[in-house]
Design a protein around this motif. Structure first.
Motif, PDB file in Angstrom:
ATOM      1  N   SER A 275     -18.686  12.805 -23.604  1.00  0.00           N
ATOM      2  CA  SER A 275     -18.595  12.801 -22.463  1.00  0.00           C
ATOM      3  C   SER A 275     -19.591  11.817 -21.630  1.00  0.00           C
ATOM      4  CB  SER A 275     -18.779  14.477 -21.522  1.00  0.00           C
ATOM      5  OG  SER A 275     -19.567  14.962 -21.490  1.00  0.00           O
ATOM      6  N   LYS A 276     -18.793  11.786 -19.937  1.00  0.00           N
ATOM      7  CA  LYS A 276     -19.993  11.124 -19.125  1.00  0.00           C
ATOM      8  C   LYS A 276     -21.459  12.077 -19.139  1.00  0.00           C
ATOM      9  CE  LYS A 276     -17.942   8.469 -16.495  1.00  0.00           C
ATOM     10  NZ  LYS A 276     -17.211   7.752 -15.066  1.00  0.00           N
ATOM     11  N   LEU A 305     -12.422   1.742 -24.314  1.00  0.00           N
ATOM     12  CA  LEU A 305     -12.263   1.659 -23.105  1.00  0.00           C
ATOM     13  C   LEU A 305     -10.919   2.769 -22.319  1.00  0.00           C
ATOM     14  CD1 LEU A 305      -9.627  -1.930 -23.782  1.00  0.00           C
ATOM     15  CD2 LEU A 305     -12.159  -2.077 -23.006  1.00  0.00           C
ATOM     16  N   SER A 306     -11.042   2.220 -21.034  1.00  0.00           N
ATOM     17  CA  SER A 306     -10.851   3.378 -19.873  1.00  0.00           C
ATOM     18  C   SER A 306      -9.314   3.384 -20.173  1.00  0.00           C
ATOM     19  CB  SER A 306     -11.662   2.946 -18.906  1.00  0.00           C
ATOM     20  OG  SER A 306     -11.140   4.259 -17.691  1.00  0.00           O
ATOM     21  N   ASN A 308      -7.445   6.449 -20.097  1.00  0.00           N
ATOM     22  CA  ASN A 308      -7.263   8.193 -20.367  1.00  0.00           C
ATOM     23  C   ASN A 308      -6.996   8.551 -21.825  1.00  0.00           C
ATOM     24  OD1 ASN A 308      -7.162  10.294 -18.294  1.00  0.00           O
ATOM     25  ND2 ASN A 308      -4.778  10.142 -17.967  1.00  0.00           N
ATOM     26  N   SER A 309      -7.373   8.084 -22.599  1.00  0.00           N
ATOM     27  CA  SER A 309      -7.274   8.289 -23.734  1.00  0.00           C
ATOM     28  C   SER A 309      -8.168  10.045 -23.920  1.00  0.00           C
ATOM     29  CB  SER A 309      -7.367   7.482 -24.879  1.00  0.00           C
ATOM     30  OG  SER A 309      -9.313   7.683 -24.779  1.00  0.00           O
ATOM     31  N   SER A 318      -8.382   3.317 -28.273  1.00  0.00           N
ATOM     32  CA  SER A 318      -9.868   2.712 -26.902  1.00  0.00           C
ATOM     33  C   SER A 318     -10.472   1.776 -27.223  1.00  0.00           C
ATOM     34  CB  SER A 318      -9.136   3.888 -26.047  1.00  0.00           C
ATOM     35  OG  SER A 318     -10.588   4.700 -26.805  1.00  0.00           O
ATOM     36  N   GLU A 322     -12.033  -1.461 -27.326  1.00  0.00           N
ATOM     37  CA  GLU A 322     -13.489  -2.475 -26.969  1.00  0.00           C
ATOM     38  C   GLU A 322     -14.063  -3.391 -28.128  1.00  0.00           C
ATOM     39  OE1 GLU A 322     -16.471  -0.179 -24.384  1.00  0.00           O
ATOM     40  OE2 GLU A 322     -16.609   0.235 -26.322  1.00  0.00           O
TER      41      GLU A 322
END
Length: 330
Positions: A275-276, A305-306, A308-309, A318, A322
């Motif tokens: 997570s971020k 890549l963003s 929303n996976s 995603s 990338e």
């Protein structure tokens, strides 16, 4: 890599039945050409085909030309029949050598008729791919052969040169041109392994949990290694310009261990799942400890890549997207 194995198996099966096969190989390309170097297609005398050299009307036309050449070659002796040639395909309208496509760019395609005399070499190609030997395939107008790994005169994955309009030499190391190292063997790793197995990657999977059921289910990774501890992970993963590293271990502590061990190495891609908030905390802790900010900045995190996976399959998409973005950025 499985697609490459299937192509050579397709060829071997037909040559074993005394049927000629046209091998088409993209030797070089530029611009927005849909076919890229090493793309391959095989067309059998029976009209069946496998692989792709870029698709579209260009591919349809080249397949038809291949079938016509095979029809003619089956009716004359080998010495008088077409053996090999080059076809330049320019993806523009109203130009010489137009492919019928308008995407711009161009590609050079090798046409090589394989006969039963080439069966042993084709079998060597299959064996090389299945055993990961990285042997070298050589194609010229007169020859088709496989050289053992280490015997080639150059360390490059691909070389192509023209001596004249009809004379050329093409050499390619068989097997994947990129290495993907996945550290952590859970559900996301399983989905990522499956997705990346369809691309040009040799996949190595690492985990410290031998009983993990997702590892038992993983038939997509080329090698699976159970490590006693992630403290030794750096001994298995070398620095390389074609190395892609994805960290998705069980938790924060094991992720941290892996990052510490690998941060001094150079990779084409280095990503960490998390997570971020979690990854921001981890990156700050490492920076406060004195790890170079420049090295930490090279880590892709949150990974992928963003889009929303949420599910393992979506997360794998995603991450793969990338990695492909980085791989094709040159």
């Amino acid at each position: 890599m499985q697609k490459e194995i299937e192509l050579w198996q397709f060829i071997a099966e037909r040559l074993g039945k005394e049927q000629n096969v046209m091998l088409l190989v993209v030797a070089e390309s530029s611009g927005s050409s849909p076919g890229r170097p090493t793309y391959k297609m095989a067309v059998g005398e029976d009209g069946e085909l496998i692989g792709s050299i870029g698709g579209g009307v260009m591919e349809v036309n080249l397949v038809e030309q291949s079938r016509e050449i095979l029809r003619k070659s089956s009716n004359v002796c080998k010495d008088e029949s077409f053996s090999a040639g080059l076809k330049l395909q320019v993806h523009k309208k109203n130009v010489p050598d137009s492919s019928g496509m308008i995407c711009s760019g161009k590609q050079t395609v090798i046409f090589k008729v394989l006969t039963s005399h080439d069966l042993d070499s084709v079998k060597l190609a299959v064996d090389s791919l299945t055993t990961l030997r990285r042997d070298t395939i050589t194609i010229t107008p007169e020859t088709f052969g496989i050289s053992p790994s280490g015997s080639e005169t150059t360390g490059e994955d691909l070389t192509f040169g023209t001596i004249s309009d009809i004379d050329f030499i093409y050499r390619e190391k068989l097997g994947p041109k990129n290495d993907l190292f996945i550290i952590g063997g859970g559900h996301c790793a399983l989905s990522l392994s499956e997705l990346m197995s369809k691309m040009d990657f040799h996949i190595s999977l690492f985990d410290d949990r031998p009983e993990l059921n997702t590892i038992e289910k993983n038939r997509f990774a080329d090698t699976i290694r159970i490590v006693d501890s992630y403290d030794s992970i750096d001994s298995f993963i070398p620095s390389a310009t074609n190395a892609y590293v994805v960290v998705m271990t069980l938790g924060y502590k094991s992720d941290e261990t892996v990052i510490r061990k690998l941060l001094g190495k150079e990779f084409k891609y280095f990503g960490v799942l998390g997570s971020k908030a979690k990854m921001a905390t981890l990156m700050k802790a490492l920076k406060d400890e004195g790890f170079p900010a420049e090295s930490l900045a090279h880590i892709h995190t949150p990974i992928g890549l963003s889009i929303n996976s949420r599910t393992p399959e979506e997360i794998a998409v995603s991450i793969a997207a990338e990695i492909i973005t980085v791989k094709n950025s040159d």
